[in-house]
Design a protein around this motif. Structure first.
Motif, mmCIF file in Angstrom:
data_model
loop_
_atom_site.group_PDB
_atom_site.id
_atom_site.type_symbol
_atom_site.label_atom_id
_atom_site.label_comp_id
_atom_site.label_asym_id
_atom_site.label_seq_id
_atom_site.Cartn_x
_atom_site.Cartn_y
_atom_site.Cartn_z
ATOM 1 N N GLN A 256 -7.098 1.408 -10.328
ATOM 2 C CA GLN A 256 -7.752 1.271 -9.180
ATOM 3 C C GLN A 256 -7.481 0.028 -8.473
ATOM 4 O O GLN A 256 -7.066 -0.857 -9.227
ATOM 5 N N GLU A 257 -7.928 -0.006 -7.199
ATOM 6 C CA GLU A 257 -7.662 -1.358 -6.605
ATOM 7 C C GLU A 257 -8.864 -2.393 -6.928
ATOM 8 O O GLU A 257 -9.923 -1.914 -7.304
ATOM 9 N N GLN A 263 -11.305 1.105 -4.889
ATOM 10 C CA GLN A 263 -11.110 2.604 -4.676
ATOM 11 C C GLN A 263 -10.094 3.006 -5.974
ATOM 12 O O GLN A 263 -9.096 2.566 -6.374
ATOM 13 N N ILE A 277 -13.003 12.663 -1.743
ATOM 14 C CA ILE A 277 -12.395 11.179 -1.459
ATOM 15 C C ILE A 277 -12.926 10.666 -0.249
ATOM 16 O O ILE A 277 -13.058 9.566 -0.061
ATOM 17 N N GLN A 280 -16.228 9.481 -0.228
ATOM 18 C CA GLN A 280 -16.576 8.510 -1.248
ATOM 19 C C GLN A 280 -15.979 7.267 -0.401
ATOM 20 O O GLN A 280 -16.665 5.906 -0.364
ATOM 21 N N GLU A 281 -14.803 7.393 0.433
ATOM 22 C CA GLU A 281 -14.497 6.174 1.404
ATOM 23 C C GLU A 281 -15.596 5.788 2.317
ATOM 24 O O GLU A 281 -15.612 4.788 2.545
ATOM 25 N N LYS A 284 -18.421 4.092 0.847
ATOM 26 C CA LYS A 284 -17.994 2.806 0.468
ATOM 27 C C LYS A 284 -18.117 1.668 1.647
ATOM 28 O O LYS A 284 -18.197 0.509 1.854
#
Length: 409
Positions: A256-257, A263, A277, A280-281, A284
């Motif tokens: 993950q980042e 992420q 995805i 989720q982004e 965030k």
């Protein structure tokens, strides 16, 4: 920096100590973490202390995990510890374990095997593992500083990573076994029973079956002096690796980042669709926007509070200045009134109240508290009579008076 996190991480205390030895000398060997310390505390001190990576050990009811994070913006590599062996366990199975004190004076060499994978997450993992240790310059590195090796091997079928830790040893080639012992121990042996010095070298043969150096690939010509009295430059020596532990079997689980909160780029067990995805982004980003608005509102509230406090302080300062000015003005009025009153006014006021001139003799004698002396012939006669009465009461000179003292009431 190697740390432990979580409630169940106390079972990994020994593994933490062994990993710190592997990372020596560029690690905090005596670091003591507290339960009150959060991950943010270690990240905040990582910059001033020059910490490049964080190795975080954690444990749950099912497994133990090792997270490797690059400070301060990631990425973070999460690996499951499928098995491990401590240093004491590895040394306990060896006949003659060897761990000198100078072994950890320099960082180890890193050997990576089978990491030529085309998978993106494995490339990131390989780069992160390689950068755990400082790079070396072949042209300037001295041979004596290369005394440890960290071997990282990846199984291409299972993508599991094995870690081994070795100590590098060298021994001269083609030298009698007894002569090696004589040079290494630096002690004079007992040769009282021998007829010749040659018997000392020929006694016991050249080597046992386990000491025969069959692998010619380990024979190298030393470019510099190495540890050991017989390992000199330009001589041929046999290089050996002796395992000193610990051992680790790792499985890559997540990449993950960021520092453990970014992420997820790869997960071994959870696969998400593109919609999930994107969702989720979006969540965030909304969270970051809300956090930024709250921070802005908090800063505005703090600014208003500071302005209100400053206004109160300014008002209090103005009140203090007004009070001091009024007090100073009152003192000046009193001083002016005192200076304008003259002596003639005092005499007039005294005559008005008492009816007597303060400069007369009678006024002076009354104010002094002393009775004024009488003048004239009558006053002289009265004083002479008083002296005669006192002389008769005392009697002749030197005689005691017959008058008794009147008892006190």
């Amino acid at each position: 920096m190697v740390i432990r996190r979580g409630k169940a991480a106390s079972v990994l205390v020994d593994l933490e100590r062994d990993l710190r030895k592997v990372m020596k000398p560029y690690t905090a060997e005596s670091l003591r973490e507290s339960k009150k310390n959060s991950l943010k505390d270690f990240v905040n001190v990582a910059g001033p202390l020059g910490v490049s990576h964080l190795l975080i050990l954690s444990a749950s009811e099912n497994a133990s995990y090792l997270r490797i994070a690059k400070t301060s913006r990631g990425p973070t590599l999460t690996m499951k510890i499928k098995g491990y062996a401590l240093t004491r366990d590895v040394l306990s199975i060896q006949t003659r374990p060897r761990i000198p004190d100078l072994l950890f004076k320099n960082p180890p060499l890193v050997v990576m095997n089978n990491f030529g994978s085309d998978k993106p997450h494995m490339k990131v993992a390989a780069a992160l593992l390689q950068n755990l240790f400082p790079p070396i310059d072949v042209q300037t590195t001295h041979l004596k500083s290369c005394q440890r090796v960290v071997l990282l091997h990846m199984d291409k079928e299972t993508d599991e990573i094995s870690l081994r830790h070795y100590a590098v040893d060298a021994s001269p080639v083609g030298v009698n076994k007894n002569l090696k012992k004589l040079v290494a121990k630096r002690e004079v042996p007992d040769i009282g029973e021998l007829q010749d010095v040659a018997d000392l070298l020929e006694r016991g043969g050249y080597a046992s079956d386990s000491d025969v150096e069959e692998n010619r690939e380990t024979h190298v010509t030393l470019s510099h002096d190495f540890t050991g009295r017989a390992n000199k430059a330009t001589r041929r020596s046999a290089v050996k690796l002796q395992e000193i532990g610990p051992r680790l079997e790792l499985e890559l689980v997540k990449l993950q980042e960021g520092m453990c909160d970014g992420q997820v780029l790869y997960h071994a067990h959870i696969k998400k669709t593109e919609q999930e995805i994107n969702k989720q982004e979006k969540a965030k980003k909304d969270k970051e926007i809300l956090k930024a608005s709250r921070r802005k509102q908090q800063e505005e509230n703090v600014r208003k509070k500071q302005a209100l406090e400053e206004a109160k302080k300014q008002e209090q300062r103005e009140q203090n200045k007004a009070h001091l000015a009024e007090k100073r003005k009152r003192k000046e009025i009193i001083a002016d009134a005192t200076e304008n009153v003259s002596d003639d006014d005092d005499v007039a006021y005294y005559k008005q109240e008492l009816g007597v001139d303060p400069h007369t003799d009678d006024h002076v004698s009354r104010n002094s508290g002393k009775k004024p002396k009488a003048s004239g012939a009558g006053a002289k006669q009265r004083r002479a009579a008083h002296r005669n009465a006192s002389t008769q009461a005392e009697g002749p000179k030197g005689a005691k008076s017959s008058l008794r003292k009147r008892p006190k009431a």
